[in-house]
Design a protein around this motif. Structure first.
Motif, PDB file in Angstrom:
ATOM      1  N   ARG A 324     -21.063  30.492  27.648  1.00  0.00           N
ATOM      2  CA  ARG A 324     -20.882  30.086  26.256  1.00  0.00           C
ATOM      3  C   ARG A 324     -21.962  29.100  25.827  1.00  0.00           C
ATOM      4  O   ARG A 324     -22.487  29.186  24.712  1.00  0.00           O
ATOM      5  N   ARG A 325     -22.335  28.166  26.724  1.00  0.00           N
ATOM      6  CA  ARG A 325     -23.402  27.211  26.401  1.00  0.00           C
ATOM      7  C   ARG A 325     -24.734  27.931  26.220  1.00  0.00           C
ATOM      8  O   ARG A 325     -25.511  27.612  25.314  1.00  0.00           O
ATOM      9  N   ARG A 326     -24.999  28.908  27.070  1.00  0.00           N
ATOM     10  CA  ARG A 326     -26.264  29.640  26.964  1.00  0.00           C
ATOM     11  C   ARG A 326     -26.331  30.419  25.652  1.00  0.00           C
ATOM     12  O   ARG A 326     -27.369  30.464  24.995  1.00  0.00           O
ATOM     13  N   LEU A 327     -25.201  31.010  25.268  1.00  0.00           N
ATOM     14  CA  LEU A 327     -25.179  31.763  24.021  1.00  0.00           C
ATOM     15  C   LEU A 327     -25.357  30.847  22.817  1.00  0.00           C
ATOM     16  O   LEU A 327     -26.047  31.202  21.849  1.00  0.00           O
ATOM     17  N   GLN A 328     -24.741  29.669  22.880  1.00  0.00           N
ATOM     18  CA  GLN A 328     -24.866  28.744  21.754  1.00  0.00           C
ATOM     19  C   GLN A 328     -26.303  28.260  21.615  1.00  0.00           C
ATOM     20  O   GLN A 328     -26.785  28.048  20.495  1.00  0.00           O
ATOM     21  N   GLU A 329     -27.010  28.102  22.721  1.00  0.00           N
ATOM     22  CA  GLU A 329     -28.424  27.723  22.656  1.00  0.00           C
ATOM     23  C   GLU A 329     -29.254  28.799  21.964  1.00  0.00           C
ATOM     24  O   GLU A 329     -30.287  28.507  21.358  1.00  0.00           O
ATOM     25  N   LYS A 330     -28.796  30.035  22.038  1.00  0.00           N
ATOM     26  CA  LYS A 330     -29.485  31.141  21.371  1.00  0.00           C
ATOM     27  C   LYS A 330     -29.018  31.335  19.932  1.00  0.00           C
ATOM     28  O   LYS A 330     -29.486  32.257  19.251  1.00  0.00           O
ATOM     29  N   GLY A 331     -28.075  30.513  19.464  1.00  0.00           N
ATOM     30  CA  GLY A 331     -27.622  30.604  18.079  1.00  0.00           C
ATOM     31  C   GLY A 331     -26.332  31.355  17.871  1.00  0.00           C
ATOM     32  O   GLY A 331     -25.948  31.623  16.734  1.00  0.00           O
ATOM     33  N   TYR A 332     -25.631  31.703  18.964  1.00  0.00           N
ATOM     34  CA  TYR A 332     -24.352  32.413  18.851  1.00  0.00           C
ATOM     35  C   TYR A 332     -23.213  31.409  19.003  1.00  0.00           C
ATOM     36  O   TYR A 332     -22.992  30.870  20.094  1.00  0.00           O
ATOM     37  N   TYR A 333     -22.501  31.165  17.919  1.00  0.00           N
ATOM     38  CA  TYR A 333     -21.412  30.184  17.937  1.00  0.00           C
ATOM     39  C   TYR A 333     -20.078  30.900  18.100  1.00  0.00           C
ATOM     40  O   TYR A 333     -19.828  31.929  17.454  1.00  0.00           O
ATOM     41  N   PRO A 334     -19.192  30.376  18.939  1.00  0.00           N
ATOM     42  CA  PRO A 334     -17.871  31.007  19.079  1.00  0.00           C
ATOM     43  C   PRO A 334     -17.072  30.861  17.795  1.00  0.00           C
ATOM     44  O   PRO A 334     -17.148  29.831  17.109  1.00  0.00           O
ATOM     45  N   ASN A 373     -23.724  41.867  32.002  1.00  0.00           N
ATOM     46  CA  ASN A 373     -24.232  41.857  30.628  1.00  0.00           C
ATOM     47  C   ASN A 373     -23.627  40.698  29.848  1.00  0.00           C
ATOM     48  O   ASN A 373     -22.413  40.516  29.820  1.00  0.00           O
ATOM     49  N   GLU A 374     -24.478  39.889  29.219  1.00  0.00           N
ATOM     50  CA  GLU A 374     -23.981  38.810  28.378  1.00  0.00           C
ATOM     51  C   GLU A 374     -24.785  38.703  27.078  1.00  0.00           C
ATOM     52  O   GLU A 374     -24.890  37.643  26.490  1.00  0.00           O
ATOM     53  N   GLN A 375     -25.345  39.829  26.635  1.00  0.00           N
ATOM     54  CA  GLN A 375     -26.087  39.853  25.382  1.00  0.00           C
ATOM     55  C   GLN A 375     -25.166  40.292  24.242  1.00  0.00           C
ATOM     56  O   GLN A 375     -24.736  41.440  24.198  1.00  0.00           O
ATOM     57  N   PRO A 376     -24.837  39.388  23.310  1.00  0.00           N
ATOM     58  CA  PRO A 376     -23.985  39.793  22.186  1.00  0.00           C
ATOM     59  C   PRO A 376     -24.705  40.789  21.275  1.00  0.00           C
ATOM     60  O   PRO A 376     -25.926  40.715  21.080  1.00  0.00           O
ATOM     61  N   GLU A 377     -23.946  41.707  20.729  1.00  0.00           N
ATOM     62  CA  GLU A 377     -24.468  42.685  19.786  1.00  0.00           C
ATOM     63  C   GLU A 377     -23.647  42.636  18.499  1.00  0.00           C
ATOM     64  O   GLU A 377     -22.479  42.263  18.496  1.00  0.00           O
ATOM     65  N   ARG A 378     -24.281  43.063  17.392  1.00  0.00           N
ATOM     66  CA  ARG A 378     -23.621  42.993  16.096  1.00  0.00           C
ATOM     67  C   ARG A 378     -22.431  43.933  16.004  1.00  0.00           C
ATOM     68  O   ARG A 378     -22.489  45.090  16.423  1.00  0.00           O
ATOM     69  N   CYS A 379     -21.358  43.423  15.418  1.00  0.00           N
ATOM     70  CA  CYS A 379     -20.203  44.221  15.009  1.00  0.00           C
ATOM     71  C   CYS A 379     -20.060  44.057  13.502  1.00  0.00           C
ATOM     72  O   CYS A 379     -19.931  42.928  13.011  1.00  0.00           O
ATOM     73  N   TRP A 380     -20.073  45.147  12.766  1.00  0.00           N
ATOM     74  CA  TRP A 380     -20.032  45.078  11.304  1.00  0.00           C
ATOM     75  C   TRP A 380     -18.594  45.184  10.821  1.00  0.00           C
ATOM     76  O   TRP A 380     -17.903  46.158  11.095  1.00  0.00           O
TER      77      TRP A 380
END
Length: 648
Positions: A324-334, A373-380
């Motif tokens: 979660r910390r790594r994702l937030q550093e990339k701009g992905y907020y929970p 895999n921990e790369q978030p992808e867009r969900c519309w």
């Protein structure tokens, strides 16, 4: 402070989607609020806006005791019909403000609204005026031909034809170039703008701070706070405000006001209920993240900052916290916990009408691609009405403790008189069972026993595709609305073809008329379901409760028939469920520990096995008791079924 006597009864309410048709709801809600407290409130699309406003007003009443929120809501149709100084459009129209790159497309498409006979001519004219450079470029080949014909024409009998051909070529070229540019813009700019013409905010290139000209999402953020009794520019109204608790997995009956909406995840190809579930049955909220730069395109800064400052509570292993910390550093907020989710975010996700309003992107990890895999992808996320435009299943229970009012919006054919546009409810138990016709290829017959006339070919083709999409969208809601115990609590509000829907430019008097129609619909519901009822009809709250009991017993009867057959008459040499449970119970060694490994999965201890066997015994006894009664097989029709269904 405007004090009113405490209403005597509680109710739930569900409202259908329909874009501008939502102007029906404000006066309906404020009318019902005189006699009912709203416990559960649900809606889809435009119905989600009405549901959010009703919940905000009810929250204010529950916390302060005043009805200013409902009073303000009753005035909303008048405000929507106002035309700000210096503008020819109503506030309702001005809610939908295109972005710079989609403005020309928006102007062309909205100009054709309400132009049935001259739609194509209006389309061509508006396309030309919104793409003047391309229109002029398209005329150049014809103009060049005309000049050449004048300079080099020969003295022959057909020389006079060249100027005519040149003029026609100029017109055709201008039209083709302009339409081509419009098509290119649609293909390029609509996806770039999150698959919509309007983001819900004002175009950053043309900011507008005048209260009467606010775009939809900015207005809605402020308005929800106002009718909830909060500071308009303060902390956004959240679901936790409505519930009266920050605990997201609490039983909804313990919440002061429960608000739910429907949205559609196009990437997952399924509907989701908002706020996302986060309880023992469903852990959906933990799936999704958002990006601040995406949300700043869709929501006011105060809403975005609130979501950044309130990430969901982390429950899990340290390894997941590191991710979660790594994702937030990339701009992905929970996403926030459901209680911390701003109501305006859920509302906007529910009303993202395709193409008109931008879809809302969230992000999730596709775990089917592997555990690493921990790369978030867009969900519309788009309009909730795609899967359920009239979510009758919201708040439904086996036997109701309070009425659930449902407001349906039905389309009447062109030529319908004003006398036929009155809200209606069933007046007997047999009403509402007939099918609702959608004549997409023929005109509605004016007299009985006559063959309906076909519409023009282009209208029939357009109607076919419209009916196909509408059937895919509404078949679940349409079949459920015919069931006994459902149809008698639905008030249908008829709309003419030029009312509601995509008719963004409705005049003020039509908006007022729709609002009055909503108030009459609420009065009908109150007349039938208030206690004591002031009507002579049998369609009362007591009758509704009785029908639900009879229908449930009938569906239980059918379900028990299947259960007994499966238990007593297994096929293909399978052992019966009774024998299976008895065998597992005899092998089990502990009342509390699941030490028996003989079951294929989802192991049970001896106490659970014993309870399961006894439950089947009791159900078998209930089947024998009910099957022997004279009432077996008799029930209101159409008869419902009990069957497993995924929670949404």
């Amino acid at each position: 402070m405007d004090q009113t006597p405490q209403p005597l009864r509680t109710c739930d309410i569900v409202m259908k989607g329909g874009i501008t048709s939502g102007v029906v709801y404000p006066k309906a809600i404020s009318t019902l609020a005189r006699r009912f407290i709203f416990k559960n409130i649900g809606g889809t699309s435009a119905g989600a806006i009405a549901a959010a406003c009703a919940a905000a007003a009810e929250y204010r009443r529950s916390t302060t005791g005043d009805t200013h929120g409902f009073n303000a809501l009753a005035e909303l149709p008048r405000l929507l019909g106002e035309k700000p100084i210096g503008n020819k459009h109503t506030r309702l129209f001005l809610f939908f403000q295109p972005n710079k790159r989609t403005r020309s497309i928006f102007n062309v498409l909205t100009a054709t609204l309400g132009c049935e006979a001259k739609a194509w001519l209006t389309f061509l004219i508006k396309t030309g005026t919104n793409y003047p450079v391309w229109t002029v470029l398209g005329t150049l080949p014809g103009l060049a031909l005309g000049i050449l014909s004048i300079l080099y024409r020969a003295a022959d009998p057909i020389a006079w034809l060249w100027p005519l051909i040149s003029g026609l070529l100029m017109i055709a070229g201008g039209i083709v170039f302009a339409i081509t540019r419009l098509a290119v813009d649609c293909v390029r700019e609509i996806p770039r703008n999150n698959f919509g013409l309007c983001s819900g905010l004002s175009d950053p290139a043309k900011p507008c701070t005048h209260p009467g000209r606010e775009a939809l999402t900015r207005w809605l953020t402020r308005y929800l706070n106002e009718i909830a009794g909060l500071r308009p520019d303060g902390t956004p109204l959240t679901f936790g405000h409505l519930w009266g608790t920050p605990i997201s997995d609490q039983d909804i009956e313990c919440r002061k006001v429960n608000l739910e909406m429907m949205t559609t995840n196009l990437t997952h190809r399924r509907p989701y209920r908002l706020p996302f579930r986060d309880d023992a049955d469903l852990r959906e909220n933990t799936l999704f993240y958002f990006r601040a730069d995406d949300f700043r395109h869709l929501f006011p800064e105060s809403v975005v900052q609130w979501m950044i400052d309130h990430p969901r509570t982390h429950h899990g292993k340290e390894k997941r916290m590191d991710r979660r910390r790594r994702l937030q550093e990339k701009g992905y907020y929970p996403m926030p916990d459901p209680a911390d989710l701003p109501v305006v975010v859920a509302t906007r996700m529910s009303l993202s009408f395709p193409i008109l309003l931008s879809a809302v992107p969230l992000y999730a990890i596709d775990h089917s691609r592997g555990i690493a895999n921990e790369q978030p992808e867009r969900c519309w996320f788009s309009d909730g009405g795609m899967c359920s435009n009239f979510p009758l299943h919201f708040f439904d229970t086996t036997l109701p403790r309070r009425p659930t009012f449902s407001m349906d919006l039905t389309e009447k054919p062109p030529g319908t008189s004003s006398a036929e546009l009155c809200p209606e409810m069933p007046t007997s138990n047999s009403d509402g069972t007939s099918e609702h016709w959608k004549r997409f290829d023929t005109l509605t017959p004016t007299t009985i026993n006559t063959i309906p006339s076909n519409k023009p070919a282009h209208q029939r083709l357009k109607g076919f595709f419209g009916a196909m999409i509408g059937t895919m969208q509404n078949w679940t809601d349409s079949t459920q609305s015919r069931l006994p115990g459902f149809r008698d609590r639905i008030v249908r509000v008829p709309l003419a073809h030029d009312e509601g829907g995509l008719n963004l430019n409705m005049p003020p008097e039509r908006i007022d008329d729709l609002a009055e129609r909503g108030m009459k619909a609420a009065e009908l519901l109150q007349k039938h379901f208030d206690v004591p009822s002031d009507t002579g009809t049998t369609m009362t709250w007591d009758n509704h409760r009785w029908i639900r009991l009879r229908s449930y017993l009938a569906s239980l009867e059918k379900s028990l028939n299947h259960l007994v057959a499966a238990c007593e008459e297994p096929e293909n040499g399978d052992r019966s469920y009774f024998e299976w449970l008895e065998d597992l119970e005899s092998r089990s060694q502990s009342d509390d520990e699941t030490d028996n490994e003989d079951a294929p999965s989802y192991l049970m201890n001896r106490r659970q096995l014993r309870a399961a066997r006894k439950t089947l015994d009791h159900l078998h006894s209930i089947h024998l008791c009910w099957d022997a009664s004279p009432a077996a097989g008799k029930a209101p029709r159409p008869r419902p079924e009990l069957r497993p269904r995924a929670q949404i």
